[in-house]
Design a protein around this motif. Structure first.
Motif, PDB file in Angstrom:
ATOM      1  N   ILE A   1       0.712  -1.111   0.069  1.00 15.08           N
ATOM      2  CA  ILE A   1      -0.021  -0.024  -0.052  1.00 15.08           C
ATOM      3  C   ILE A   1       0.801   1.239   0.033  1.00 15.08           C
ATOM      4  N   ASP A   2       1.976   1.225   0.775  1.00 16.10           N
ATOM      5  CA  ASP A   2       2.743   2.437   0.954  1.00 16.10           C
ATOM      6  C   ASP A   2       3.738   2.629  -0.377  1.00 16.10           C
ATOM      7  N   GLY A   3       4.066   1.707  -0.830  1.00 11.94           N
ATOM      8  CA  GLY A   3       5.116   1.886  -1.851  1.00 11.94           C
ATOM      9  C   GLY A   3       6.610   1.562  -1.499  1.00 11.94           C
ATOM     10  N   PRO A   4       7.300   1.388  -2.419  1.00  8.67           N
ATOM     11  CA  PRO A   4       8.725   1.035  -1.704  1.00  8.67           C
ATOM     12  C   PRO A   4       9.600   2.056  -0.640  1.00  8.67           C
ATOM     13  N   GLY A   5       9.518   3.328  -1.008  1.00 10.03           N
ATOM     14  CA  GLY A   5      10.275   4.398  -0.327  1.00 10.03           C
ATOM     15  C   GLY A   5      11.370   4.107  -0.392  1.00 10.03           C
ATOM     16  N   GLU A   6      12.179   4.489   0.750  1.00  9.06           N
ATOM     17  CA  GLU A   6      13.734   4.537   0.695  1.00  9.06           C
ATOM     18  C   GLU A   6      14.188   3.009   1.086  1.00  9.06           C
ATOM     19  N   LEU A   7      13.468   2.409   1.862  1.00 10.58           N
ATOM     20  CA  LEU A   7      13.697   1.053   2.179  1.00 10.58           C
ATOM     21  C   LEU A   7      14.152   0.150   1.032  1.00 10.58           C
ATOM     22  N   ILE A   8      14.997  -0.755   1.252  1.00  8.54           N
ATOM     23  CA  ILE A   8      14.704  -1.948   0.487  1.00  8.54           C
ATOM     24  C   ILE A   8      14.224  -3.076   1.021  1.00  8.54           C
ATOM     25  N   SER A   9      12.918  -3.089   0.627  1.00  6.01           N
ATOM     26  CA  SER A   9      12.020  -4.166   1.387  1.00  6.01           C
ATOM     27  C   SER A   9      12.184  -5.479   0.854  1.00  6.01           C
TER      28      SER A   9
ATOM     29  N   ALA B   1      18.311  -6.157  -8.825  1.00  9.66           N
ATOM     30  CA  ALA B   1      19.331  -5.946  -9.857  1.00  9.66           C
ATOM     31  C   ALA B   1      20.677  -6.187  -8.893  1.00  9.66           C
ATOM     32  N   GLU B   2      21.819  -6.491  -9.539  1.00  9.37           N
ATOM     33  CA  GLU B   2      22.936  -6.832  -8.983  1.00  9.37           C
ATOM     34  C   GLU B   2      23.442  -5.701  -8.182  1.00  9.37           C
ATOM     35  N   GLU B   3      23.462  -4.553  -8.355  1.00  4.58           N
ATOM     36  CA  GLU B   3      23.891  -3.289  -7.644  1.00  4.58           C
ATOM     37  C   GLU B   3      22.996  -3.371  -6.401  1.00  4.58           C
ATOM     38  N   VAL B   4      21.625  -3.433  -6.318  1.00  3.29           N
ATOM     39  CA  VAL B   4      20.800  -3.591  -5.254  1.00  3.29           C
ATOM     40  C   VAL B   4      21.031  -4.642  -4.275  1.00  3.29           C
ATOM     41  N   LEU B   5      21.343  -5.715  -4.874  1.00  8.83           N
ATOM     42  CA  LEU B   5      21.464  -7.222  -3.934  1.00  8.83           C
ATOM     43  C   LEU B   5      23.058  -6.752  -3.347  1.00  8.83           C
ATOM     44  N   ALA B   6      24.024  -6.078  -3.846  1.00 14.14           N
ATOM     45  CA  ALA B   6      25.251  -5.658  -3.179  1.00 14.14           C
ATOM     46  C   ALA B   6      24.946  -4.785  -2.045  1.00 14.14           C
ATOM     47  N   GLU B   7      24.038  -3.682  -2.349  1.00 13.46           N
ATOM     48  CA  GLU B   7      23.882  -2.700  -1.298  1.00 13.46           C
ATOM     49  C   GLU B   7      23.052  -3.366  -0.418  1.00 13.46           C
ATOM     50  N   LEU B   8      22.085  -4.195  -0.497  1.00 13.65           N
ATOM     51  CA  LEU B   8      21.283  -4.982   0.330  1.00 13.65           C
ATOM     52  C   LEU B   8      22.258  -5.917   1.396  1.00 13.65           C
ATOM     53  N   VAL B   9      23.165  -6.517   0.920  1.00 11.47           N
ATOM     54  CA  VAL B   9      23.963  -7.169   1.659  1.00 11.47           C
ATOM     55  C   VAL B   9      24.755  -6.306   2.658  1.00 11.47           C
ATOM     56  N   ASP B  10      25.276  -5.465   2.128  1.00 10.62           N
ATOM     57  CA  ASP B  10      26.038  -4.463   2.755  1.00 10.62           C
ATOM     58  C   ASP B  10      25.346  -3.848   4.038  1.00 10.62           C
ATOM     59  N   ARG B  11      24.046  -3.527   3.798  1.00  7.75           N
ATOM     60  CA  ARG B  11      23.273  -2.991   4.846  1.00  7.75           C
ATOM     61  C   ARG B  11      22.945  -4.297   5.916  1.00  7.75           C
ATOM     62  N   LEU B  12      22.536  -5.472   5.377  1.00  4.50           N
ATOM     63  CA  LEU B  12      22.263  -6.564   6.333  1.00  4.50           C
ATOM     64  C   LEU B  12      23.778  -6.973   7.130  1.00  4.50           C
ATOM     65  N   ALA B  13      24.662  -6.587   6.454  1.00  2.00           N
ATOM     66  CA  ALA B  13      26.118  -7.080   7.313  1.00  2.00           C
ATOM     67  C   ALA B  13      26.297  -6.131   8.346  1.00  2.00           C
ATOM     68  N   ASP B  14      26.101  -4.691   8.220  1.00  3.08           N
ATOM     69  CA  ASP B  14      26.183  -3.603   8.948  1.00  3.08           C
ATOM     70  C   ASP B  14      25.008  -3.850  10.098  1.00  3.08           C
ATOM     71  N   ALA B  15      23.864  -4.241   9.933  1.00  5.60           N
ATOM     72  CA  ALA B  15      22.938  -4.427  11.043  1.00  5.60           C
ATOM     73  C   ALA B  15      23.297  -5.693  11.661  1.00  5.60           C
TER      74      ALA B  15
ATOM     75  N   HIS C   1      21.337 -14.497 -10.494  1.00  4.02           N
ATOM     76  CA  HIS C   1      20.839 -13.876  -9.470  1.00  4.02           C
ATOM     77  C   HIS C   1      21.268 -14.425  -7.969  1.00  4.02           C
ATOM     78  N   CYS C   2      20.665 -15.793  -8.110  1.00  3.94           N
ATOM     79  CA  CYS C   2      20.571 -16.540  -6.840  1.00  3.94           C
ATOM     80  C   CYS C   2      22.171 -16.756  -6.605  1.00  3.94           C
ATOM     81  N   ALA C   3      22.846 -17.346  -7.399  1.00  8.76           N
ATOM     82  CA  ALA C   3      24.180 -17.553  -7.168  1.00  8.76           C
ATOM     83  C   ALA C   3      24.921 -16.168  -6.567  1.00  8.76           C
ATOM     84  N   GLU C   4      24.598 -14.967  -7.309  1.00  6.57           N
ATOM     85  CA  GLU C   4      25.275 -13.742  -6.770  1.00  6.57           C
ATOM     86  C   GLU C   4      25.137 -13.559  -5.461  1.00  6.57           C
ATOM     87  N   LEU C   5      23.692 -13.761  -5.025  1.00  5.97           N
ATOM     88  CA  LEU C   5      23.231 -13.393  -3.599  1.00  5.97           C
ATOM     89  C   LEU C   5      24.060 -14.331  -2.748  1.00  5.97           C
ATOM     90  N   GLU C   6      24.173 -15.596  -2.872  1.00  4.73           N
ATOM     91  CA  GLU C   6      24.578 -16.541  -2.315  1.00  4.73           C
ATOM     92  C   GLU C   6      26.209 -16.468  -1.833  1.00  4.73           C
TER      93      GLU C   6
END
Length: 497
Positions: A117-125, A464-478, A391-396
């Motif tokens: 309902i809210d849309g994606p916003g600035e979060l990686i959901s 997208a691969e650049e989003v996957l990379a940013e996602l994992v960086d944020r998860l690692a920081d958290a 994409h799966c292999a890249e995320l892994e």
């Protein structure tokens, strides 16, 4: 007794309801107070309901107890809650609220639906695991505009069962898979979601329980909860739903239906074997239970050889059984909102009447586009699967490098990894730290009411691969922050205030 009835179910449930409360500027206590006030205003928090204790909510939200105390005090000052020694913090009744807030009582999909309902916003959901549409959608749309639009516009536009050409194309699709099907056995719906809503209305009215897999995708389970039934969960192994546990459950009760996701289960990505499909179909027939097989991810194989995929569970059902197959064009483009149900003609008729009551029929132009895409569905799925494998292999690879303590099973298909945190960690607590680092995750507690997957969560890889990379960086920081502040649930978190 009143305390048991009026108390909010848990701090984790309240955290899910609050969603991304910690986003934005300002101190945490003020943002928490604002989020709780909004929930009281829209009726999500019921008058007289007792909120979780300061300590419990602080633990789940990974904040200091002082932050919760300050938030509760601010709410009292605003007149939103009453606070009394010995009776806790309760929502007061000094405001009018809507008769219904649109939420499922006891449901677990609140945050996922709200994000849509809210849309994606600035979060990686990570609440949505759908990809962009394939180019062939545009080609089919142009062809419909050139060749069919005059005829479509001459039609009144009301086809509750679905556009005849699309029903024929879907029937041919199943016949090619070795499951002979006629258009009379097909009902077109607005996505697989509506198909589940219609089937729940048919099978769960007056029923006490529905048998589901654990884990499962929470918005789907909320459809059944909305019918007022209890859910009886059955676990999975590497071949699908556990047949011994299922046999035991079916022997002890008479559920309204059995709901399974045999083809690339969401969220685990497990592909139910052909032998297991036969077992499930025979068990359900023996006990007189209808089976709903949700194959919304049928076109999401990760194996290079898709010819080895088993036929739909309906192909293994003995004569006289009731197996309803739900599928959609999500793998082509979820935005088409085209799904369907394959099943016995009598059941399809009942669902069609409910479909007519709901919306009189799905839009014709989208259905005409879908009818042109159906004959090419297998080829489109193979091409998309090749991209998904990458994409799966890249995320892994990214997770193995940045978060080697986490574990997962490479899925057979689907669109996500089902990741487990190390023993002793809570995905509910980690979700709160992830929010503060710009990632919205859906913890396993939302997908399995048994509590067996509370340290799990789903990571879609259709990004997208650049989003996957940013996602994992944020998860690692958290994760680093959570480890620094006390990773174990039985130890007090040193919170971020």
């Amino acid at each position: 007794m009143r305390d048991e009835v009026d108390r909010f179910p848990s701090g984790a449930a309240l955290a899910a309801l609050l969603g991304d409360w910690s986003a934005g500027e300002g101190p945490l206590y003020r943002k928490l107070a604002d989020a709780l006030a909004a929930a009281a205003e829209d009726g999500s928090l019921v008058t007289g309901q007792r909120l979780p204790s300061e300590r419990e909510l602080a633990r789940v939200l990974a904040v200091s107890r002082a932050t919760v105390v300050a938030a509760y005090e601010a709410l009292r000052d605003r007149g939103v809650v009453d606070r009394r020694q010995g009776s806790g913090t309760r929502v007061n009744g000094h405001r009018k609220v809507p008769r219904s807030d649109g939420r499922v009582r006891g449901g677990r999909g609140t945050a996922i639906v709200q994000r849509l309902i809210d849309g994606p916003g600035e979060l990686i959901s990570l609440g949505c695991a759908a990809d962009a549409g394939v180019p062939e959608v545009a080609e089919a749309l142009r062809a419909v505009a050139d060749d069919e639009i005059t005829g479509l516009l001459a039609d009144p536009g009301y086809h509750p069962r679905g556009l005849p050409a699309l029903r024929e194309a879907i029937a041919d699709h199943y016949t090619r898979q070795g499951v002979p099907t006629s258009p009379a056995e097909i009902l077109v719906t607005s996505g697989a979601h509506q198909a589940l809503v219609l089937l729940a209305e048919v099978y769960l009215r007056g029923a006490a329980t529905a048998v589901v897999e654990a884990p499962s995708w929470s918005p789907c389970l909320d459809i059944f909860r909305q019918c007022g039934v209890d859910l009886t969960p059955v676990g999975l192994d590497d071949e699908g739903v556990d047949p011994r546990a299922l046999a035991s459950v079916l022997a002890e009760s008479t559920p309204g239906l059995l709901y399974v996701m045999p083809t690339f289960h969401n969220p685990t990505g497990v592909l139910m074997s052909a032998a297991r499909r036969r077992q499930v179909a025979e068990l359900a027939t023996r006990h007189g239970v209808a089976v709903v097989e949700d194959n919304a991810y049928a076109g999401h194989a990760l194996a290079a050889d898709e010819t080895a995929l088993p036929m739909p569970l309906a192909a293994f059902a003995p004569r006289g059984s009731e197996v309803l197959t739900v599928e959609s064009l999500k793998g082509v483009w979820a935005g088409l909102r085209v799904g369907w149900v394959r099943g016995p003609v009598g059941i399809i008729e009942r669902c069609a009447r409910r479909k007519a009551m709901a919306d009189l029929g799905s839009p014709l132009i989208e259905q005409a586009v879908a009818a042109r895409l159906l004959p090419r569905l297998d080829a489109l799925s193979r091409r998309r699967s090749a991209v998904q494998r990458e994409h799966c292999a890249e995320l892994e690879r990214l997770l193995a490098r940045r978060l080697p303590e986490w574990s997962w099973r490479t899925p057979d298909g689907g669109s996500s990894l089902w990741v487990a945190l190390p023993e002793g960690h809570s995905a509910d607590v980690f979700a709160q730290l992830a929010l503060r680092h710009g990632v919205e995750i859906v913890p396993g507690s939302a997908m399995d009411p048994t509590g067996r997957h509370d340290r799990h969560f789903r990571i879609p890889f259709l990004l997208a691969e650049e989003v996957l990379a940013e996602l994992v960086d944020r998860l690692a920081d958290a994760w680093t922050e959570l480890r620094r502040h006390g990773p174990h649930e039985d130890l007090p978190l040193r919170p971020v205030v």
